[in-house]
Motif scaffolding. Structure first.
Motif, PDB file in Angstrom:
ATOM      1  N   MET A   1      45.618  28.598  48.408  1.00 36.73           N
ATOM      2  CA  MET A   1      45.872  28.300  46.907  1.00 36.73           C
ATOM      3  C   MET A   1      47.053  28.927  46.421  1.00 36.73           C
ATOM      4  O   MET A   1      47.175  29.897  46.718  1.00 36.73           O
ATOM      5  CB  MET A   1      44.357  28.887  46.185  1.00 36.73           C
ATOM      6  CG  MET A   1      43.182  27.932  46.518  1.00 36.73           C
ATOM      7  SD  MET A   1      41.910  28.659  45.355  1.00 36.73           S
ATOM      8  CE  MET A   1      42.617  29.062  43.848  1.00 36.73           C
TER       9      MET A   1
ATOM     10  N   ASP B   1      40.000  41.390  33.020  1.00 37.39           N
ATOM     11  CA  ASP B   1      38.707  42.485  32.865  1.00 37.39           C
ATOM     12  C   ASP B   1      39.220  43.715  33.247  1.00 37.39           C
ATOM     13  O   ASP B   1      38.711  44.915  32.267  1.00 37.39           O
ATOM     14  CB  ASP B   1      37.458  42.035  33.885  1.00 37.39           C
ATOM     15  CG  ASP B   1      36.957  41.041  33.656  1.00 37.39           C
ATOM     16  OD1 ASP B   1      37.137  40.109  32.667  1.00 37.39           O
ATOM     17  OD2 ASP B   1      36.411  40.147  34.729  1.00 37.39           O
TER      18      ASP B   1
ATOM     19  N   GLU C   1      47.577  29.166  43.167  1.00 35.90           N
ATOM     20  CA  GLU C   1      47.042  29.654  41.634  1.00 35.90           C
ATOM     21  C   GLU C   1      46.708  30.842  41.743  1.00 35.90           C
ATOM     22  O   GLU C   1      45.998  31.468  42.619  1.00 35.90           O
ATOM     23  CB  GLU C   1      46.227  28.563  41.059  1.00 35.90           C
ATOM     24  CG  GLU C   1      46.247  27.231  40.861  1.00 35.90           C
ATOM     25  CD  GLU C   1      45.253  26.377  40.680  1.00 35.90           C
ATOM     26  OE1 GLU C   1      44.318  26.898  40.013  1.00 35.90           O
ATOM     27  OE2 GLU C   1      45.483  25.174  40.510  1.00 35.90           O
ATOM     28  N   ILE C   2      46.952  31.887  40.569  1.00 32.63           N
ATOM     29  CA  ILE C   2      46.668  33.114  40.483  1.00 32.63           C
ATOM     30  C   ILE C   2      45.502  33.242  39.661  1.00 32.63           C
ATOM     31  O   ILE C   2      45.529  32.841  38.503  1.00 32.63           O
ATOM     32  CB  ILE C   2      47.827  33.952  40.020  1.00 32.63           C
ATOM     33  CG1 ILE C   2      48.811  33.942  40.659  1.00 32.63           C
ATOM     34  CG2 ILE C   2      47.330  35.401  39.646  1.00 32.63           C
ATOM     35  CD1 ILE C   2      50.063  34.653  40.274  1.00 32.63           C
ATOM     36  N   ASN C   3      44.348  33.918  40.048  1.00 36.65           N
ATOM     37  CA  ASN C   3      43.305  34.068  39.209  1.00 36.65           C
ATOM     38  C   ASN C   3      43.409  35.446  38.403  1.00 36.65           C
ATOM     39  O   ASN C   3      43.331  36.312  38.867  1.00 36.65           O
ATOM     40  CB  ASN C   3      41.970  34.208  40.200  1.00 36.65           C
ATOM     41  CG  ASN C   3      40.839  34.212  39.520  1.00 36.65           C
ATOM     42  OD1 ASN C   3      40.663  34.060  38.093  1.00 36.65           O
ATOM     43  ND2 ASN C   3      39.521  34.243  40.019  1.00 36.65           N
ATOM     44  N   VAL C   4      43.524  35.344  37.106  1.00 38.20           N
ATOM     45  CA  VAL C   4      43.715  36.310  36.048  1.00 38.20           C
ATOM     46  C   VAL C   4      42.643  36.869  35.720  1.00 38.20           C
ATOM     47  O   VAL C   4      42.711  37.827  34.906  1.00 38.20           O
ATOM     48  CB  VAL C   4      44.817  35.873  35.142  1.00 38.20           C
ATOM     49  CG1 VAL C   4      46.177  35.392  35.613  1.00 38.20           C
ATOM     50  CG2 VAL C   4      44.589  34.707  34.272  1.00 38.20           C
ATOM     51  N   THR C   5      41.710  36.362  35.651  1.00 35.20           N
ATOM     52  CA  THR C   5      40.437  36.815  35.349  1.00 35.20           C
ATOM     53  C   THR C   5      40.153  38.197  35.533  1.00 35.20           C
ATOM     54  O   THR C   5      39.809  39.173  34.620  1.00 35.20           O
ATOM     55  CB  THR C   5      38.917  35.836  35.656  1.00 35.20           C
ATOM     56  OG1 THR C   5      39.481  34.508  35.224  1.00 35.20           O
ATOM     57  CG2 THR C   5      37.983  36.545  34.699  1.00 35.20           C
ATOM     58  N   PRO C   6      40.060  38.612  36.996  1.00 34.13           N
ATOM     59  CA  PRO C   6      39.843  39.993  37.453  1.00 34.13           C
ATOM     60  C   PRO C   6      41.012  41.040  36.569  1.00 34.13           C
ATOM     61  O   PRO C   6      40.648  42.149  36.092  1.00 34.13           O
ATOM     62  CB  PRO C   6      39.911  40.100  38.711  1.00 34.13           C
ATOM     63  CG  PRO C   6      39.770  38.750  39.368  1.00 34.13           C
ATOM     64  CD  PRO C   6      40.230  37.699  38.110  1.00 34.13           C
TER      65      PRO C   6
END
Length: 157
Positions: A26, A36, A28-33
């Motif tokens: 993937m 948080d 894409e960077i997951n910025v949710t963590p």
């Protein structure tokens, strides 16, 4: 009215996915963590920041004087409590060993400035005695700490 059914142009055959496309990384960077963690750190700093002030609770007298400019070195604070106890920063010190403690602290510090916080109910004689001990301990620049908002003696406000 009835519902119509249409056939796809492919003749009913389903296309196969290649294994290569499903195993690709993937991008894409997951910025949710990350968000948080930043919010938790923000809350921790908001709670901890008021506790970082030098604090022995004292009812300071109010004056019309402005605050002094801040220096780079943490200022030494001596507090004279309402019951007569003397504190250096947050450590209580007996009056007979106050001068010796101040001399030891003055030998380690580059700045000879000290802030004296005295409860408003303490008699001036005790404040003057502590100021004399500060001078004997090697501190020649003594600042008296007060709260702002007191009466102005020039009556121009």
């Amino acid at each position: 009215m009835g519902a119509g059914v249409t056939k796809s142009a492919g003749g009913g055959k389903r296309r196969r996915r290649s294994r290569r496309s499903s195993a690709a990384a993937m991008s894409e960077i997951n910025v949710t963590p990350f968000v948080d963690v930043m919010l938790v750190l923000l809350i921790i700093f908001m709670v901890a920041a008021p506790m970082l002030t030098v604090g022995v609770p004292v009812e300071l007298p109010k004056t019309a004087a402005q605050a002094l400019p801040q220096d780079t070195e943490e200022p030494l604070t001596v507090t004279l409590m309402g019951d007569g106890a003397v504190m250096i920063q947050t450590t209580e010190v007996a009056r007979d060993e106050l001068v010796n403690r101040l001399r030891a602290i003055a030998a380690e510090r580059a700045d000879d400035r000290v802030y004296l916080r005295a409860d408003g109910a303490v008699p001036y004689e005790q404040v003057a005695q502590v100021m004399g001990a500060l001078n004997a301990g090697g501190f020649s620049s003594i600042g008296l700490v007060t709260d702002v908002g007191g009466p102005a003696l020039d009556a121009q406000e």
